[in-house]
Design an enzyme around this catalytic site. Structure first.
Site, mmCIF file in Angstrom:
data_model
loop_
_atom_site.group_PDB
_atom_site.id
_atom_site.type_symbol
_atom_site.label_atom_id
_atom_site.label_comp_id
_atom_site.label_asym_id
_atom_site.label_seq_id
_atom_site.Cartn_x
_atom_site.Cartn_y
_atom_site.Cartn_z
ATOM 1 N N LYS A 184 87.946 37.294 32.572
ATOM 2 C CA LYS A 184 87.176 38.516 32.374
ATOM 3 C C LYS A 184 86.648 39.099 33.707
ATOM 4 O O LYS A 184 86.661 38.426 34.721
ATOM 5 C CB LYS A 184 86.002 38.240 31.420
ATOM 6 C CG LYS A 184 86.472 37.857 30.014
ATOM 7 C CD LYS A 184 87.219 39.002 29.353
ATOM 8 C CE LYS A 184 87.603 38.737 27.919
ATOM 9 N NZ LYS A 184 88.830 37.980 27.741
HETATM 10 C C1 LIG Z 1 88.300 41.644 23.003
HETATM 11 C C2 LIG Z 1 87.824 40.236 23.000
HETATM 12 N N1 LIG Z 1 86.861 39.870 22.136
HETATM 13 C C3 LIG Z 1 86.396 38.613 22.101
HETATM 14 C C4 LIG Z 1 86.902 37.640 22.936
HETATM 15 C C5 LIG Z 1 86.393 36.257 22.826
HETATM 16 O O1 LIG Z 1 85.761 35.885 23.986
HETATM 17 P P1 LIG Z 1 85.373 34.349 24.250
HETATM 18 O O2 LIG Z 1 86.601 33.688 24.765
HETATM 19 O O3 LIG Z 1 84.297 34.448 25.286
HETATM 20 O O4 LIG Z 1 84.905 33.790 22.976
HETATM 21 C C6 LIG Z 1 87.887 37.974 23.863
HETATM 22 C C7 LIG Z 1 88.443 36.943 24.757
HETATM 23 O O5 LIG Z 1 89.494 36.999 25.284
HETATM 24 C C8 LIG Z 1 88.369 39.309 23.892
HETATM 25 O O6 LIG Z 1 89.314 39.681 24.747
#
Ligand SMILES: Cc1ncc(COP(=O)(O)O)c(C=O)c1O
Length: 405
Positions: A184
């Site tokens: 990210k």
């Molecule tokens: C659009 C989106 N939402 C939610 C998530 C979930 O994030 P996390 O891995 O921090 O749970 C991601 C992770 O890639 C994502 O790209």
């Protein structure tokens, strides 16, 4: 695989290393003062009243959905063109995910018109994704939500510091949830942050994050409390001090890293200008009208009122998706050819309604999501990260162009 151009790259240096070392030396590893500092600083940067650090964006989305009391009789509207976390979380609460379409090939973002069409008596919430770091039309979505008395939860995993109408995304809905997963814009490995302006919700989220316990371990360590009560059944979704320490350093770099991403995106646009068979959503539509607007898109543009095309939009370019046209080489072939040139690509996303679990349990015909279904097979994500060099970008585009036909 030894990529010459990986899909993403970290921007960690001695500053993060020192920050983590300081935590180790401090003798306190779990949620403590650095987490509190990270929360305060993040909230300030967002212009939000409260920030609650969590172990991931998925945990944050779950916490919000749980705290809002979403459950069996409810429906939640969300884009199918998204990462699966928001849909999974919805299912976990017992609510039903209802997939809505995106606006167009050029703005593959949750379409407020289609959202409104999909509202029923059971709809309780909308989860909006600021796809690729580009802000959704929050003016129109908020209007729809207000009109039908729905909550908006913003999935801001791609969009820290992105703006709609001069205001940071994450601050429009009841809550915004960010991801600090390794790829990210702000990376801590795993981690997430919820922002909200609602004091009661913030308090409840903080409680639910740590088992529903009235006093965290740190309070007892400091001698401020000797025990705790449990006043609600919660979870362990805490962030630890190492991640908060990395997060604080990364937050300092976020503005300049986002700026670098924007420069790289602009450069890609120049380099891709002659590639007739690829569109660049948000940034470049086919200039010579090569791709006819699909029938659905034309119809939609008639339905949609131009009410909220406003100034003050800012993207943070999390990823760089292009859409391959009908006359492009097959996506599989291109991905393999680029891999052979040691260039990593990806797909954001295979639509959620197309995954086996969702097809079987919540069948949604492609015809209900015409734009998503039409554009998804052509989506291809090119490498994008702050340290991407001009030479690497040229290599990517030269490789794409070479594998045409
Ligand atoms: C659009 C989106 N939402 C939610 C998530 C979930 O994030 P996390 O891995 O921090 O749970 C991601 C992770 O890639 C994502 O790209």
């Amino acid at each position: 695989m030894n990529w010459e151009v990986p899909l993403f790259n970290l921007t960690l240096d001695a500053a993060e290393q020192e920050a983590v070392l300081a935590v180790m030396k401090s003798g306190w590893l779990t949620q403590g003062e650095r987490v509190a500092d990270f929360e305060r600083t993040f909230a300030e940067r967002l212009g939000s009243r409260f920030a609650i650090a969590v172990s991931s964006c998925t945990a944050g989305l779950h916490l919000v959905a749980h705290a809002l009391g979403l459950g069996q009789s409810d429906e939640v509207i969300l884009p199918s063109l998204s990462f699966v976390a928001a849909a999974n979380v919805t299912v976990e609460t017992g609510a039903t995910p209802v997939f809505a379409d995106v606006e167009s090939f050029n703005r593959p973002l949750l379409d407020p018109v289609d959202v409104e069409r999909k509202i029923t008596d059971r709809t309780r919430a909308i989860i909006a994704l600021h796809y690729a770091g580009h802000p959704c039309d929050m003016t129109a979505l908020c209007e729809v939500a207000q009109c039908h008395n729905l909550h908006i939860i913003e999935d801001c995993a791609h969009a820290p510091l992105a703006e709609w109408d001069g205001r940071k995304v994450g601050t429009f809905g009841i809550a915004g949830v960010f991801s600090f997963f390794s790829n990210k814009n702000l990376a801590t490995g795993e981690g997430g942050m919820i922002v909200t302006d609602d004091p009661a919700l913030a308090q409840r989220l903080a409680l639910l994050r740590s088992h529903g316990m009235t006093h965290p371990t740190l309070d007892r360590h400091k001698g401020h409390a000797f025990g705790y009560d449990v006043i609600e059944a919660g979870f362990n979704y805490r962030m630890d001090e190492m991640r908060a320490a990395i997060g604080l350093v990364q937050l300092n770099k976020l503005e300049s890293n986002n700026e670098r991403r924007a420069q790289c995106a602009a450069r890609y646009c120049e380099l891709l200008a002659d590639l007739e068979w690829a569109e660049v959503p948000f940034l470049r539509q086919k200039s010579k009208g090569k791709r006819q607007k699909s029938k659905v898109e034309s119809q939609k543009s008639k339905v949609k009122s131009p009410k909220s095309k406003v100034q003050g939009q800012r993207s943070v370019y999390h990823i760089f998706p292009i859409i391959l046209g009908d006359d492009a080489p097959s996506r599989d072939r291109l991905m393999k050819a680029l891999r052979d040139d040691r260039i990593q690509t990806s797909i954001h996303y295979r639509p959620i309604h197309d995954f086996t679990f969702y097809r079987q349990r919540y069948p949604t015909p492609d015809a209900r999501l015409p734009i998503t279904s039409a554009l998804a097979p052509g989506l291809l994500t090119l490498p994008l990260y702050p340290t991407l060099t001009a030479e690497q970008q040229e290599k990517v585009v030269t490789s794409l162009a070479r594998h045409k036909g």
